[in-house]
Write an enzyme that holds these catalytic residues in place. Structure first.
Site, PDB file in Angstrom:
ATOM      1  N   ASN A   9       0.867  -1.187   0.000  1.00  8.73           N
ATOM      2  CA  ASN A   9       0.000   0.000   0.000  1.00  8.73           C
ATOM      3  C   ASN A   9       0.895   1.225   0.000  1.00  8.73           C
ATOM      4  OD1 ASN A   9      -1.762   2.071   0.595  1.00  8.73           O
ATOM      5  ND2 ASN A   9      -2.268   1.341   2.650  1.00  8.73           N
ATOM      6  N   TRP A  10       0.918   1.915  -1.122  1.00  4.57           N
ATOM      7  CA  TRP A  10       1.808   3.082  -1.224  1.00  4.57           C
ATOM      8  C   TRP A  10       1.246   4.307  -0.507  1.00  4.57           C
ATOM      9  CZ3 TRP A  10       4.218   3.381  -6.876  1.00  4.57           C
ATOM     10  CH2 TRP A  10       5.080   2.284  -7.049  1.00  4.57           C
ATOM     11  N   LYS A  11      -0.006   4.233  -0.085  1.00  3.03           N
ATOM     12  CA  LYS A  11      -0.636   5.382   0.601  1.00  3.03           C
ATOM     13  C   LYS A  11      -0.478   6.639  -0.268  1.00  3.03           C
ATOM     14  CE  LYS A  11       0.079   3.019   4.951  1.00  3.03           C
ATOM     15  NZ  LYS A  11       0.302   3.095   6.392  1.00  3.03           N
ATOM     16  N   HIS A  91      -9.101   0.875   5.627  1.00  2.00           N
ATOM     17  CA  HIS A  91      -7.796   1.082   6.255  1.00  2.00           C
ATOM     18  C   HIS A  91      -7.959   2.016   7.454  1.00  2.00           C
ATOM     19  CE1 HIS A  91      -3.685   2.328   6.950  1.00  2.00           C
ATOM     20  NE2 HIS A  91      -3.323   1.246   6.309  1.00  2.00           N
ATOM     21  N   GLU A  93      -6.336   4.412   8.475  1.00  2.00           N
ATOM     22  CA  GLU A  93      -6.164   5.843   8.168  1.00  2.00           C
ATOM     23  C   GLU A  93      -7.436   6.425   7.564  1.00  2.00           C
ATOM     24  OE1 GLU A  93      -2.518   5.359   5.973  1.00  2.00           O
ATOM     25  OE2 GLU A  93      -1.533   4.742   7.841  1.00  2.00           O
ATOM     26  N   GLU A 161      -4.570  -5.237  11.016  1.00  2.00           N
ATOM     27  CA  GLU A 161      -3.525  -4.231  11.158  1.00  2.00           C
ATOM     28  C   GLU A 161      -3.712  -3.466  12.468  1.00  2.00           C
ATOM     29  OE1 GLU A 161      -1.829  -2.967   7.142  1.00  2.00           O
ATOM     30  OE2 GLU A 161      -3.685  -1.857   7.374  1.00  2.00           O
ATOM     31  N   GLY A 167       3.364   1.932  10.804  1.00  2.00           N
ATOM     32  CA  GLY A 167       4.329   3.013  10.628  1.00  2.00           C
ATOM     33  C   GLY A 167       5.135   3.338  11.870  1.00  2.00           C
ATOM     34  N   SER A 207       4.168  -2.457  10.187  1.00  2.00           N
ATOM     35  CA  SER A 207       5.622  -2.524  10.356  1.00  2.00           C
ATOM     36  C   SER A 207       6.225  -3.857   9.924  1.00  2.00           C
ATOM     37  CB  SER A 207       6.025  -2.189  11.807  1.00  2.00           C
ATOM     38  OG  SER A 207       5.673  -0.860  12.122  1.00  2.00           O
ATOM     39  N   GLY A 228       3.072  -1.202   4.164  1.00  2.00           N
ATOM     40  CA  GLY A 228       3.107   0.213   3.819  1.00  2.00           C
ATOM     41  C   GLY A 228       4.507   0.639   3.428  1.00  2.00           C
ATOM     42  N   GLY A 229       5.231   1.190   4.397  1.00  2.00           N
ATOM     43  CA  GLY A 229       6.537   1.795   4.125  1.00  2.00           C
ATOM     44  C   GLY A 229       7.490   0.909   3.336  1.00  2.00           C
TER      45      GLY A 229
HETATM   46  P1  PGA Z   1       3.479   0.071   7.501  1.00  2.00           P
HETATM   47  O1  PGA Z   1       1.943   0.274   7.061  1.00  2.00           O
HETATM   48  O2  PGA Z   1       3.951  -1.193   6.854  1.00  2.00           O
HETATM   49  O3  PGA Z   1       4.187   1.298   7.011  1.00  2.00           O
HETATM   50  O4  PGA Z   1       3.466  -0.050   9.008  1.00  2.00           O
HETATM   51  C1  PGA Z   1       1.085  -0.824   7.009  1.00  2.00           C
HETATM   52  C2  PGA Z   1      -0.257  -0.399   6.486  1.00  2.00           C
HETATM   53  O5  PGA Z   1      -0.780   0.648   6.881  1.00  2.00           O
HETATM   54  O6  PGA Z   1      -0.836  -1.130   5.660  1.00  2.00           O
END
Ligand code: PGA
Length: 247
Positions: A9-11, A91, A93, A161, A167, A207, A228-229
């Site tokens: 997920n590149w957000k 998600h 967020e 998650e 993150g 993470s 994510g990251g």
């Molecule tokens: P992260 O994000 O790997 O940067 O912790 C995970 C996500 O929100 O899917």
């Protein structure tokens, strides 16, 4: 047997130049038992499809309606039209920044199916809920209310998650991950029957990095990761794909 899934997920990250990372991933040898997915920002979807090869492209959110007066929103039909075959819904967020409820997420998942997309439905507890030992009840309630009737192993992926792990570099213990994933599996089997309940893939997210991936992927009922990251750089995401494929 469930195929594994490594989803990135590149957000709100990625400009045209970032497609080089996707091209690098696409050129790597195909894994044996692992499907790969990248969810770029909506602006890059169509161009991402052109370079993705066998990697599935997904959206990061969709509106529950197929079209209409909803400035700034993107519908599932539009994602499909751009070449996406999946979409993340719910998600944390989105739940936090856009006040999305379980009912909203359920409607989005149904919209995704109507457009022919696989819904990747996200769940997770807050740190306060974890500390209050409410994790299992919070996840059970989210899973029940966010997942529509009619979910199958083909149209639905579930991603657990923990909000406090996203993150942050913090990761639950392997026992804590297994406890939640085993509970989700039992709940899905009870609601959707053994065939579909066992076919749905359960991802862990929060993470996930190259150095912790192998341990997480060896955990009970973990079929892959939502990343994510570490999905932004091809080398990192490829290391996670390799760990998953070897698990
Ligand atoms: P992260 O994000 O790997 O940067 O912790 C995970 C996500 O929100 O899917």
């Amino acid at each position: 047997m469930r195929r594994k899934l490594a989803a990135g997920n590149w957000k709100m990250n990625g400009l045209a130049a970032s497609l080089a990372e996707l091209e690098t991933l696409a050129q790597a040898p195909a894994p044996h038992q692992t499907d790969r997915m990248i969810c770029p920002p909506a602006t890059l979807l169509a161009r991402a499809v052109n370079v993705a090869g066998e990697i599935t492209i997904g959206g990061q959110d969709c509106h529950p309606q197929p079209s209409g007066a909803h400035t700034g929103d993107v519908s599932a039909a539009m994602l499909a039209d751009a070449g996406a075959t999946a979409v993340i819904v719910g998600h944390s967020e989105r739940r936090a920044d856009h006040h999305e409820t379980d009912a909203d997420i359920r409607a989005k998942a149904e919209a995704a199916w109507a457009a022919g997309l696989t819904a990747v439905i996200c769940l997770g507890e807050s740190l306060a809920q974890r500390e209050a030992e409410e994790t299992l009840s919070v996840i059970a309630a989210q899973l029940e209310a966010s997942t529509p009737d009619g979910a199958t192993g083909t149209n639905t992926v579930i991603a657990y998650e923990p909000i406090w792990a996203i993150g942050t570099g913090l990761v639950p213990s392997l026992d804590q991950i297994a406890e939640v994933h085993d509970a989700m599996r039992a709940q899905l089997v009870a609601r959707f029957g053994a065939t579909e309940g066992k076919a749905m893939r359960l991802l862990y997210g929060g993470s996930v990095k190259p150095d912790n991936a192998a341990d997480i992927f060896a955990t009970s009922n973990v079929d892959g990761a939502l990343v994510g990251g570490a999905s932004l750089k091809a080398a990192d995401f490829q290391a996670i794909i390799d760990a998953l494929d070897a698990a």
